[in-house]
Write a protein that holds these residues in place. Sequence first.
Motif, short mmCIF file in Angstrom:
data_model
loop_
_atom_site.label_atom_id
_atom_site.label_comp_id
_atom_site.label_asym_id
_atom_site.label_seq_id
_atom_site.Cartn_x
_atom_site.Cartn_y
_atom_site.Cartn_z
N MET A 269 0.80 -1.28 0.24
CA MET A 269 0.12 0.05 0.10
C MET A 269 0.90 1.08 0.03
SD MET A 269 -3.05 1.16 -0.02
CE MET A 269 -4.17 -0.07 0.57
N GLN A 270 1.77 1.22 0.88
CA GLN A 270 2.89 2.37 1.02
C GLN A 270 3.66 2.63 -0.46
OE1 GLN A 270 2.98 4.77 3.19
NE2 GLN A 270 1.29 3.59 4.08
N GLN A 271 4.08 1.62 -0.98
CA GLN A 271 4.60 1.69 -2.35
C GLN A 271 3.63 2.12 -3.48
OE1 GLN A 271 5.89 -2.25 -2.99
NE2 GLN A 271 7.86 -2.05 -2.03
N PHE A 272 2.40 1.89 -3.44
CA PHE A 272 1.26 2.21 -4.45
C PHE A 272 1.15 3.96 -4.08
CE2 PHE A 272 -3.09 3.20 -5.08
CZ PHE A 272 -3.19 3.28 -6.50
N ILE A 273 0.93 4.25 -2.90
CA ILE A 273 0.60 5.52 -2.55
C ILE A 273 2.03 6.63 -2.98
CG2 ILE A 273 0.81 7.28 -0.70
CD1 ILE A 273 -0.99 5.17 0.50
N ILE A 274 3.19 5.97 -2.78
CA ILE A 274 4.49 6.63 -3.28
C ILE A 274 4.54 6.83 -4.76
CG2 ILE A 274 7.02 6.74 -3.41
CD1 ILE A 274 6.71 5.57 -0.45
N ALA A 275 4.25 5.74 -5.50
CA ALA A 275 4.24 5.80 -7.01
C ALA A 275 3.07 6.62 -7.54
CB ALA A 275 4.02 4.21 -7.43
N VAL B 150 -3.12 13.29 -13.84
CA VAL B 150 -3.06 13.46 -12.54
C VAL B 150 -4.00 13.09 -11.98
CG1 VAL B 150 -2.77 14.96 -10.53
CG2 VAL B 150 -1.22 15.18 -12.72
N LYS B 151 -5.57 13.63 -12.67
CA LYS B 151 -6.86 13.12 -12.08
C LYS B 151 -7.03 11.75 -12.18
CE LYS B 151 -11.66 14.63 -12.77
NZ LYS B 151 -12.69 15.31 -13.52
N ARG B 152 -6.59 10.97 -12.95
CA ARG B 152 -6.77 9.68 -13.44
C ARG B 152 -5.86 8.82 -12.01
NH1 ARG B 152 -6.11 10.33 -18.46
NH2 ARG B 152 -3.71 9.59 -18.49
N ARG B 153 -4.83 9.26 -12.07
CA ARG B 153 -3.82 8.63 -10.71
C ARG B 153 -4.64 9.16 -9.39
NH1 ARG B 153 0.11 10.51 -14.27
NH2 ARG B 153 1.03 8.79 -15.44
N LEU B 154 -4.96 10.22 -9.18
CA LEU B 154 -5.77 10.35 -7.86
C LEU B 154 -7.02 9.56 -7.85
CD1 LEU B 154 -5.02 14.40 -7.65
CD2 LEU B 154 -3.93 12.42 -6.22
N GLY B 155 -7.55 9.39 -9.00
CA GLY B 155 -9.02 8.69 -8.74
C GLY B 155 -8.74 7.26 -8.40
N ALA B 156 -7.62 6.74 -8.88
CA ALA B 156 -7.15 5.43 -8.60
C ALA B 156 -6.80 5.35 -7.08
CB ALA B 156 -5.83 4.92 -9.44
N LEU B 157 -5.99 6.43 -6.55
CA LEU B 157 -5.44 6.42 -5.18
C LEU B 157 -6.64 6.49 -4.33
CD1 LEU B 157 -3.37 6.52 -3.11
CD2 LEU B 157 -3.57 8.96 -3.56
N VAL B 158 -7.91 7.36 -4.60
CA VAL B 158 -8.99 7.50 -4.01
C VAL B 158 -9.68 6.12 -4.02
CG1 VAL B 158 -11.10 8.69 -3.64
CG2 VAL B 158 -9.09 10.03 -4.05
#
Length: 105
Positions: free
Chosen positions: A36-42, A59-67
């Motif tokens: 999870m930490q690796q995913f958040i950092i990436a 950026v919006k797509r990546r943040l959508g994935a993170l959310v």
Amino acid sequence: MKTKIILPVVLLVIIAILGSSLVYEIVLRHRAARGMQQFIIAVSVQSYQGLERGDTDAVKRRLGALVTVQSEYYEHMYGQETETNFAPMLAQARVIRAEFETNNK
């Protein structure tokens, strides 16, 4: 005489099984937390780089994935919030997650 020997052996086997199960659970949780930490950092690095390039859609797509990942994990671990200060934020995360999942099918 045999029961005096068998009982301690059985108890030691049970203790060994329980101990190994505990170690296995700890290792699994550690791997999940590390992943999870690796995913958040990436995602954070990619988002930062995308903002430097001016690529706001990426950026919006990546943040959508993170959310999506974070809110699913939170709801899995703690359930849905209803009567807390965090409840509106989690509700907004569900909206973003639904939008992200719809756009990325």
